[in-house]
Design a protein around this motif. Structure first.
Motif, PDB file in Angstrom:
ATOM      1  N   MET A   1      19.958   5.292  38.809  1.00  0.00           N
ATOM      2  CA  MET A   1      19.359   5.920  39.982  1.00  0.00           C
ATOM      3  C   MET A   1      18.933   4.854  40.975  1.00  0.00           C
ATOM      4  O   MET A   1      18.437   3.812  40.582  1.00  0.00           O
ATOM      5  N   GLY A   2      19.137   5.112  42.246  1.00  0.00           N
ATOM      6  CA  GLY A   2      18.816   4.113  43.265  1.00  0.00           C
ATOM      7  C   GLY A   2      17.326   3.861  43.377  1.00  0.00           C
ATOM      8  O   GLY A   2      16.513   4.750  43.142  1.00  0.00           O
ATOM      9  N   LYS A   3      16.978   2.660  43.722  1.00  0.00           N
ATOM     10  CA  LYS A   3      15.572   2.322  43.927  1.00  0.00           C
ATOM     11  C   LYS A   3      15.049   3.082  45.139  1.00  0.00           C
ATOM     12  O   LYS A   3      15.751   3.269  46.133  1.00  0.00           O
ATOM     13  N   LYS A   4      13.779   3.464  45.060  1.00  0.00           N
ATOM     14  CA  LYS A   4      13.176   4.291  46.105  1.00  0.00           C
ATOM     15  C   LYS A   4      12.561   3.439  47.216  1.00  0.00           C
ATOM     16  O   LYS A   4      11.758   2.543  46.948  1.00  0.00           O
ATOM     17  N   VAL A   5      12.947   3.748  48.453  1.00  0.00           N
ATOM     18  CA  VAL A   5      12.488   2.972  49.600  1.00  0.00           C
ATOM     19  C   VAL A   5      11.725   3.867  50.580  1.00  0.00           C
ATOM     20  O   VAL A   5      12.132   4.999  50.852  1.00  0.00           O
ATOM     21  N   LEU A   6      10.633   3.335  51.104  1.00  0.00           N
ATOM     22  CA  LEU A   6       9.885   3.975  52.186  1.00  0.00           C
ATOM     23  C   LEU A   6      10.104   3.122  53.435  1.00  0.00           C
ATOM     24  O   LEU A   6       9.898   1.905  53.392  1.00  0.00           O
ATOM     25  N   ILE A   7      10.529   3.752  54.520  1.00  0.00           N
ATOM     26  CA  ILE A   7      10.784   3.037  55.772  1.00  0.00           C
ATOM     27  C   ILE A   7       9.654   3.355  56.757  1.00  0.00           C
ATOM     28  O   ILE A   7       9.417   4.519  57.075  1.00  0.00           O
ATOM     29  N   VAL A   8       8.975   2.294  57.229  1.00  0.00           N
ATOM     30  CA  VAL A   8       7.890   2.488  58.194  1.00  0.00           C
ATOM     31  C   VAL A   8       8.248   1.744  59.481  1.00  0.00           C
ATOM     32  O   VAL A   8       8.362   0.513  59.486  1.00  0.00           O
ATOM     33  N   ASP A   9       8.460   2.492  60.541  1.00  0.00           N
ATOM     34  CA  ASP A   9       8.829   1.901  61.837  1.00  0.00           C
ATOM     35  C   ASP A   9       8.600   2.967  62.902  1.00  0.00           C
ATOM     36  O   ASP A   9       8.903   4.137  62.676  1.00  0.00           O
ATOM     37  N   ASP A  10       8.070   2.561  64.051  1.00  0.00           N
ATOM     38  CA  ASP A  10       7.827   3.553  65.101  1.00  0.00           C
ATOM     39  C   ASP A  10       9.092   3.878  65.889  1.00  0.00           C
ATOM     40  O   ASP A  10       9.121   4.855  66.632  1.00  0.00           O
ATOM     41  N   ALA A  11      10.135   3.082  65.730  1.00  0.00           N
ATOM     42  CA  ALA A  11      11.381   3.333  66.462  1.00  0.00           C
ATOM     43  C   ALA A  11      12.335   4.156  65.592  1.00  0.00           C
ATOM     44  O   ALA A  11      12.790   3.694  64.542  1.00  0.00           O
ATOM     45  N   ASP A  49       9.537   2.187  45.354  1.00  0.00           N
ATOM     46  CA  ASP A  49       9.687   0.884  44.703  1.00  0.00           C
ATOM     47  C   ASP A  49       9.472  -0.237  45.710  1.00  0.00           C
ATOM     48  O   ASP A  49       9.076  -1.343  45.342  1.00  0.00           O
ATOM     49  N   ILE A  50       9.795   0.052  46.970  1.00  0.00           N
ATOM     50  CA  ILE A  50       9.666  -0.975  48.004  1.00  0.00           C
ATOM     51  C   ILE A  50       9.505  -0.309  49.376  1.00  0.00           C
ATOM     52  O   ILE A  50       9.942   0.825  49.572  1.00  0.00           O
ATOM     53  N   VAL A  51       8.860  -1.048  50.286  1.00  0.00           N
ATOM     54  CA  VAL A  51       8.601  -0.550  51.641  1.00  0.00           C
ATOM     55  C   VAL A  51       9.200  -1.513  52.656  1.00  0.00           C
ATOM     56  O   VAL A  51       9.061  -2.728  52.502  1.00  0.00           O
ATOM     57  N   THR A  52       9.882  -0.990  53.677  1.00  0.00           N
ATOM     58  CA  THR A  52      10.227  -1.833  54.819  1.00  0.00           C
ATOM     59  C   THR A  52       9.188  -1.521  55.887  1.00  0.00           C
ATOM     60  O   THR A  52       8.946  -0.358  56.209  1.00  0.00           O
TER      61      THR A  52
END
Ligand SMILES: [Mg+2]
Length: 120
Positions: A1-11, A49-52
């Motif tokens: 299963m793919g690692k879980k990513v949270l993307i934080v960006d106002d654009a 698992d990780i945040v950008t």
């Protein structure tokens, strides 16, 4: 299963680009947030698992968001997404616990490399 990513960006465009690169490389996008405050809430909700993390955002910037996330979870993994000329802020984010950073405009390979390295 793919690692879980949270993307934080106002654009929205930047979130879309990151989502595209990451999903094509078998990562799972569990959430997106458009400012640091919503990003911290999304971190608690989705436990990625990780945040950008973008730096310049309304409500709460990426540096304060890293500090808040690290206070909630000392093991949180965060990769900063900075613009050119933001070196002082990148350094502050790293001191606050961010694991690595990428600089816009970025190559897809660099995004995958940074995230894979932090998750390894
Ligand atoms: Mg921004």
């Amino acid at each position: 299963m793919g690692k879980k990513v949270l993307i934080v960006d106002d654009a929205a465009f930047m979130r879309m680009m990151l989502k595209d690169i990451l999903t094509k490389n078998d990562f799972e996008i569990v959430g997106e947030a458009e400012n640091g405050k919503l990003g911290v809430a999304a971190y608690q909700k989705y436990k990625p698992d990780i945040v950008t993390m973008d730096i310049t955002m309304p409500e709460m910037n990426g540096i304060d968001a890293v500090k808040a996330i690290k206070a909630l979870d000392a093991n949180a993994k965060v990769v900063m997404v900075s613009a050119m000329g933001q070196q002082p802020m990148v350094i502050e984010a790293i001191q606050a616990g961010a694991n690595d950073f990428i600089v816009k405009p970025f190559q897809p390979e660099r995004v995958i490399e940074a995230i894979s390295k932090v998750l390894a």
